[in-house]
Design an enzyme around this catalytic site. Structure first.
Site, PDB file in Angstrom:
ATOM      1  N   LYS A 149       1.657   4.271  -3.014  1.00 59.25           N
ATOM      2  CA  LYS A 149       1.516   5.703  -2.790  1.00 59.25           C
ATOM      3  C   LYS A 149       2.803   6.438  -3.166  1.00 59.25           C
ATOM      4  O   LYS A 149       2.770   7.518  -3.773  1.00 59.25           O
ATOM      5  CB  LYS A 149       1.163   5.988  -1.329  1.00 59.25           C
ATOM      6  CG  LYS A 149      -0.154   5.408  -0.873  1.00 59.25           C
ATOM      7  CD  LYS A 149      -1.325   5.978  -1.648  1.00 59.25           C
ATOM      8  CE  LYS A 149      -2.641   5.440  -1.152  1.00 59.25           C
ATOM      9  NZ  LYS A 149      -3.786   5.899  -1.956  1.00 59.25           N
TER      10      LYS A 149
ATOM     11  N   ASN B  83      -4.059   8.479   9.519  1.00 60.42           N
ATOM     12  CA  ASN B  83      -5.195   7.558   9.584  1.00 60.42           C
ATOM     13  C   ASN B  83      -6.536   8.292   9.503  1.00 60.42           C
ATOM     14  O   ASN B  83      -6.987   8.884  10.492  1.00 60.42           O
ATOM     15  CB  ASN B  83      -5.127   6.719  10.865  1.00 60.42           C
ATOM     16  CG  ASN B  83      -4.146   5.584  10.737  1.00 60.42           C
ATOM     17  OD1 ASN B  83      -2.995   5.793  10.380  1.00 60.42           O
ATOM     18  ND2 ASN B  83      -4.591   4.370  11.016  1.00 60.42           N
TER      19      ASN B  83
ATOM     20  N   GLY C  95       3.872  -5.694   8.291  1.00 63.06           N
ATOM     21  CA  GLY C  95       3.788  -4.373   7.670  1.00 63.06           C
ATOM     22  C   GLY C  95       3.306  -3.275   8.591  1.00 63.06           C
ATOM     23  O   GLY C  95       3.181  -2.128   8.157  1.00 63.06           O
ATOM     24  N   ASP C  96       3.051  -3.581   9.874  1.00 64.24           N
ATOM     25  CA  ASP C  96       2.586  -2.564  10.814  1.00 64.24           C
ATOM     26  C   ASP C  96       3.770  -1.893  11.519  1.00 64.24           C
ATOM     27  O   ASP C  96       4.637  -2.577  12.081  1.00 64.24           O
ATOM     28  CB  ASP C  96       1.675  -3.187  11.880  1.00 64.24           C
ATOM     29  CG  ASP C  96       0.231  -3.257  11.436  1.00 64.24           C
ATOM     30  OD1 ASP C  96      -0.117  -2.630  10.425  1.00 64.24           O
ATOM     31  OD2 ASP C  96      -0.552  -3.953  12.104  1.00 64.24           O
TER      32      ASP C  96
ATOM     33  N   HIS D   8      -9.890  -1.521   8.915  1.00 66.71           N
ATOM     34  CA  HIS D   8      -9.403  -0.440   9.750  1.00 66.71           C
ATOM     35  C   HIS D   8     -10.001  -0.532  11.152  1.00 66.71           C
ATOM     36  O   HIS D   8     -11.120  -1.015  11.338  1.00 66.71           O
ATOM     37  CB  HIS D   8      -9.730   0.908   9.112  1.00 66.71           C
ATOM     38  CG  HIS D   8      -9.017   1.135   7.811  1.00 66.71           C
ATOM     39  ND1 HIS D   8      -9.554   0.767   6.602  1.00 66.71           N
ATOM     40  CD2 HIS D   8      -7.796   1.661   7.540  1.00 66.71           C
ATOM     41  CE1 HIS D   8      -8.702   1.073   5.632  1.00 66.71           C
ATOM     42  NE2 HIS D   8      -7.626   1.612   6.178  1.00 66.71           N
ATOM     43  N   LEU D   9      -9.244  -0.012  12.104  1.00 65.03           N
ATOM     44  CA  LEU D   9      -9.584  -0.221  13.513  1.00 65.03           C
ATOM     45  C   LEU D   9     -10.934   0.355  13.911  1.00 65.03           C
ATOM     46  O   LEU D   9     -11.742  -0.334  14.537  1.00 65.03           O
ATOM     47  CB  LEU D   9      -8.479   0.369  14.395  1.00 65.03           C
ATOM     48  CG  LEU D   9      -8.705   0.255  15.902  1.00 65.03           C
ATOM     49  CD1 LEU D   9      -8.821  -1.203  16.329  1.00 65.03           C
ATOM     50  CD2 LEU D   9      -7.577   0.960  16.653  1.00 65.03           C
TER      51      LEU D   9
ATOM     52  N   ARG E  11      -1.331   5.515  16.318  1.00 63.92           N
ATOM     53  CA  ARG E  11      -1.588   6.152  15.032  1.00 63.92           C
ATOM     54  C   ARG E  11      -2.130   7.573  15.238  1.00 63.92           C
ATOM     55  O   ARG E  11      -2.692   7.894  16.282  1.00 63.92           O
ATOM     56  CB  ARG E  11      -2.603   5.334  14.216  1.00 63.92           C
ATOM     57  CG  ARG E  11      -2.100   3.948  13.813  1.00 63.92           C
ATOM     58  CD  ARG E  11      -0.982   4.034  12.809  1.00 63.92           C
ATOM     59  NE  ARG E  11      -0.527   2.716  12.362  1.00 63.92           N
ATOM     60  CZ  ARG E  11       0.497   2.054  12.892  1.00 63.92           C
ATOM     61  NH1 ARG E  11       1.162   2.589  13.917  1.00 63.92           N
ATOM     62  NH2 ARG E  11       0.860   0.884  12.414  1.00 63.92           N
TER      63      ARG E  11
ATOM     64  N   ARG F 220       0.718  -8.010  12.921  1.00 69.13           N
ATOM     65  CA  ARG F 220       0.376  -8.051  11.505  1.00 69.13           C
ATOM     66  C   ARG F 220       1.567  -7.553  10.687  1.00 69.13           C
ATOM     67  O   ARG F 220       2.126  -6.508  10.977  1.00 69.13           O
ATOM     68  CB  ARG F 220      -0.854  -7.171  11.254  1.00 69.13           C
ATOM     69  CG  ARG F 220      -1.385  -7.225   9.835  1.00 69.13           C
ATOM     70  CD  ARG F 220      -2.710  -6.494   9.736  1.00 69.13           C
ATOM     71  NE  ARG F 220      -2.590  -5.087  10.135  1.00 69.13           N
ATOM     72  CZ  ARG F 220      -3.588  -4.229  10.123  1.00 69.13           C
ATOM     73  NH1 ARG F 220      -4.808  -4.631   9.781  1.00 69.13           N
ATOM     74  NH2 ARG F 220      -3.407  -2.972  10.500  1.00 69.13           N
TER      75      ARG F 220
ATOM     76  N   TYR G  85       0.840  -1.206   0.000  1.00 71.02           N
ATOM     77  CA  TYR G  85       0.000   0.000   0.000  1.00 71.02           C
ATOM     78  C   TYR G  85       0.876   1.257   0.000  1.00 71.02           C
ATOM     79  O   TYR G  85       0.701   2.161  -0.812  1.00 71.02           O
ATOM     80  CB  TYR G  85      -0.930  -0.023   1.212  1.00 71.02           C
ATOM     81  CG  TYR G  85      -1.839   1.179   1.301  1.00 71.02           C
ATOM     82  CD1 TYR G  85      -2.971   1.281   0.495  1.00 71.02           C
ATOM     83  CD2 TYR G  85      -1.577   2.205   2.205  1.00 71.02           C
ATOM     84  CE1 TYR G  85      -3.816   2.385   0.574  1.00 71.02           C
ATOM     85  CE2 TYR G  85      -2.411   3.306   2.298  1.00 71.02           C
ATOM     86  CZ  TYR G  85      -3.525   3.393   1.477  1.00 71.02           C
ATOM     87  OH  TYR G  85      -4.349   4.479   1.559  1.00 71.02           O
TER      88      TYR G  85
END
Length: 209
Positions: free
Chosen positions: A26, A51, A163-164, A69-70, A101, A161, A22
């Site tokens: 970008k 975010n 990539g976090d 998303h959270l 975030r 997870r 992702y």
């Protein structure tokens, strides 16, 4: 686009080394825009959102797809659409062990666009972070949701997870100084409340149908 950083909040001058597809997509888009700006003289303003969350009536959020998303997931638990929230790791180097975030309300995102479109300086290519400059952890989001909804948010801890990043918070000095932008709607309680009210309204409309 940034990837792991040693300086926090993250300035626009930070090295961009995204750690997931992702972010890489970008950054590629930014590179294309930079080429057009350099070789074609196109004036470009890049807004790097952190975010994005929250709602603005009468526009809602579609529940026809799986959320990742959270904030939407937490509210799905509050509404009984999910039994439990799985937190992706609680062993990060943060105050409570969960990821942090910078959450920005959609209304502030809209305002940033208006400010960018009104930009009248001589730079043909400019990059701005869009955020609040403040971080909120996963546990703090869950606590805010419980307070707003008045409901328990059952939670379990799962594995990290891929990539976090542990912390992603925007340095917003540039957009404040040069565009006069400051987030007004992005308190996490307001973000949760607007999202909750929108989902309650949407659920009522669907029940009437």
């Amino acid at each position: 686009v940034y990837g792991p950083q040693t300086v926090m909040p993250i300035p626009e001058t930070a090295t961009c080394e995204p750690i997931n597809p992702y972010g890489a997509s970008k950054l590629l888009a930014e590179q294309v825009l930079r080429y057009f700006s350099r070789y074609r003289g196109m004036r470009v303003t890049v807004l790097r959102f952190f975010n994005v969350a929250g709602q603005h009536a009468p526009w809602g959020v579609s529940d026809t797809h799986e959320h990742s998303h959270l904030v939407p997931i937490v509210l799905e638990v509050a509404m009984g659409k999910r039994q439990i929230l799985t937190v992706n790791g609680d062993d990060y180097v943060t105050a409570d062990g969960t990821c942090v975030r910078d959450y920005v309300h959609v209304l502030d995102i809209a305002k940033a666009h208006v400010k960018a479109l009104a930009r009248r300086n001589s730079d043909t290519y400019k990059v701005y972070n869009v955020g609040t400059g403040k971080g909120v952890s996963v546990r703090e989001v869950v606590q805010a949701a419980a307070e707003v909804t008045g409901r328990m948010i059952p939670m379990e801890v799962g594995s990290r997870r891929s990539g976090d990043d542990a912390i992603l918070v925007a340095d917003v000095h540039a957009i404040q100084a040069e565009l006069g932008f400051a987030a007004e709607h992005s308190d996490i309680g307001n973000i949760i409340d607007s999202s909750w009210q929108g989902r309650q309204q949407q659920a009522g409309i669907m029940n009437m149908e």
